[in-house]
Scaffold this active site. Structure first.
Site, PDB file in Angstrom:
ATOM      1  N   TYR A 229      39.589  36.036  39.510  1.00  0.00           N
ATOM      2  CA  TYR A 229      38.952  36.857  38.483  1.00  0.00           C
ATOM      3  C   TYR A 229      37.451  36.627  38.514  1.00  0.00           C
ATOM      4  O   TYR A 229      36.986  35.483  38.490  1.00  0.00           O
ATOM      5  CB  TYR A 229      39.505  36.484  37.106  1.00  0.00           C
ATOM      6  CG  TYR A 229      38.950  37.301  35.960  1.00  0.00           C
ATOM      7  CD1 TYR A 229      39.342  38.620  35.761  1.00  0.00           C
ATOM      8  CD2 TYR A 229      38.030  36.748  35.075  1.00  0.00           C
ATOM      9  CE1 TYR A 229      38.833  39.373  34.706  1.00  0.00           C
ATOM     10  CE2 TYR A 229      37.522  37.494  34.013  1.00  0.00           C
ATOM     11  CZ  TYR A 229      37.925  38.800  33.833  1.00  0.00           C
ATOM     12  OH  TYR A 229      37.419  39.537  32.791  1.00  0.00           O
TER      13      TYR A 229
ATOM     14  N   ASP B 241      32.026  31.932  43.377  1.00  0.00           N
ATOM     15  CA  ASP B 241      31.958  32.210  41.943  1.00  0.00           C
ATOM     16  C   ASP B 241      32.227  30.908  41.211  1.00  0.00           C
ATOM     17  O   ASP B 241      33.368  30.498  41.036  1.00  0.00           O
ATOM     18  CB  ASP B 241      32.980  33.277  41.570  1.00  0.00           C
ATOM     19  CG  ASP B 241      32.986  33.583  40.074  1.00  0.00           C
ATOM     20  OD1 ASP B 241      32.227  32.927  39.326  1.00  0.00           O
ATOM     21  OD2 ASP B 241      33.761  34.457  39.644  1.00  0.00           O
TER      22      ASP B 241
ATOM     23  N   LYS C 132      29.164  29.731  31.753  1.00  0.00           N
ATOM     24  CA  LYS C 132      29.887  28.769  30.923  1.00  0.00           C
ATOM     25  C   LYS C 132      29.069  27.508  30.615  1.00  0.00           C
ATOM     26  O   LYS C 132      28.307  27.465  29.663  1.00  0.00           O
ATOM     27  CB  LYS C 132      31.243  28.448  31.549  1.00  0.00           C
ATOM     28  CG  LYS C 132      32.175  29.662  31.619  1.00  0.00           C
ATOM     29  CD  LYS C 132      33.562  29.289  32.076  1.00  0.00           C
ATOM     30  CE  LYS C 132      34.447  30.501  32.284  1.00  0.00           C
ATOM     31  NZ  LYS C 132      34.852  31.191  31.061  1.00  0.00           N
TER      32      LYS C 132
END
Length: 384
Positions: free
Chosen positions: A100, A195, A223
């Site tokens: 994702y 990623d 994050k």
């Protein structure tokens, strides 16, 4: 800890899906934010704090020579996709089934996270022409990647992947897989992107690329570097990043990108993580947690496999090992996971509510929290 609307207290192993590596309300982070709020929250212009955090990122991450801040992981990934295409003058990309990279159209093809949890093969609203430019391979399977390169000679702009999968559950790559991707992209003239929105500054000071010793061309982050505030970033080799405006022709901008609040929280969070023993502590408590849970499961007669790297962990109710999403979807007992998750909530433990999501620990978790969780797991396994 977190509390629900009825006042029930839980030990939190979601941590805002990764950012809360020093806690959801860390006193030092909060104090720094309050001090910054008095000066202003956003100015729509570069600030000194952006430079401070950028230098911290460049100092830590092997692939990053220049970095651009944005406001989310999705924005970082869609921007780096445009960058890969602009740099190579090619349109197609390779991603991996179950990985994702945010909800941009190009990435919602055989995606992970909530897409996998809800059983959605692809998302409505994504144009067929957009989806056609996204090629999917199998994680930990170099042959599937080579086959795509062979079938699309000179058309593939780049390869993007989670260097440790967290959106199909916790799945670890082989070193050979990552090195093979590095070699393949170099040979094919394609851009390799890690990623690291989830793994960045969590599994190692210099992210997964430092942990595995494999350097991509570009990296996306988020994050942890926002300390709990909305943030994203993408960076890489200077030669590639100089394609981004105003240095180059590829346009990307955002009103709140690099805003002083997110930068402040990120700077303080990385400062805390840089203190001696931080990553060693994360590894210690997470190792105890995942092994305690798996031992409790086996003692109660349940089949389980799992593991961890630093403050990131996960497990599947099956024999294992699990090497990709296809295996996880075919083998993992999601019904048992749902029962276990509900039982752990009743015991005061808040785990990710999906078999296809990783779990997170932080410096705020005490050894007493870990032992409480293991004892709770023993009681939960005894009754499911």
């Amino acid at each position: 800890y977190c509390w629900d609307v009825d006042g029930n207290k839980y030990i939190d192993y979601i941590g805002s899906w990764g950012p809360a590596i020093v806690g959801a309300a860390n006193d030092e982070v909060n104090a720094a934010l309050i001090k910054q709020i008095e000066k202003g929250t956003s100015f729509g212009a570069p600030s000194e704090l952006e430079n401070v955090l950028a230098k911290l990122v460049i100092d830590r991450v092997p692939s990053v020579e220049m970095v651009r801040f944005v406001s989310s992981g999705t924005e970082a990934c869609l921007s780096v996709l445009r960058l890969m295409r602009a740099y190579t003058k090619r349109e197609k990309i390779i991603k991996f089934v179950g990985c994702y990279h945010g909800h941009a159209d190009s990435f919602l093809v055989k995606a992970g996270s909530g897409v996998a949890t809800l059983g959605l093969p692809d998302s409505p609203g994504v144009p067929a022409s957009t989806a056609a430019a996204t090629l999917t391979a199998t994680y930990n399977d170099l042959e599937s990647v080579q086959a795509l390169f062979d079938a699309n000679k000179g058309e593939i702009a780049g390869v993007i992947l989670e260097p440790v999968v967290g959106n199909s559950g916790f799945i670890v790559p082989t070193k050979e897989f990552l090195q093979g991707l590095r070699d393949m992209c170099t040979a094919e003239g394609a851009v390799l992107c890690f990623d690291e929105v989830m793994t960045g500054f969590r599994i190692a000071r210099g992210c997964a690329q430092e942990y595995f010793g494999i350097t991509p061309d570009v990296t996306t982050m988020g994050k942890v570097i926002g300390g709990g505030l909305p943030v994203g970033a993408y960076g890489g080799k200077r030669e590639i990043m100089e394609m981004v405006a105003p240095a180059g022709p590829m346009y990307q901008a955002g009103t709140l990108s690099g805003n002083p609040l997110a930068m402040t929280a990120g700077i303080k969070t990385l400062e805390i993580l840089d203190r001696p023993g931080s990553y060693e502590y994360l590894d210690k408590v997470t190792n105890r947690l995942i092994n305690g849970i798996m031992d409790a499961a086996k003692e109660a007669g349940h089949t389980i496999c799992g593991g961890h790297i630093s403050g990131m962990f996960g497990f599947f109710f099956c024999e294992g090992p699990i090497m990709n999403f296809e295996q996880a979807a075919a083998q993992a007992d999601t019904t048992k996971f749902a029962k276990f998750h509900r039982a752990m909530l009743e015991e005061g433990v808040y785990l990710a509510p999906s078999q296809f999501e990783a779990g997170f620990t932080g410096l705020q978790h005490t050894e007493q929290d870990i032992e409480f969780t293991i004892a709770a797991a023993k009681r939960a396994f005894a009754r499911i």
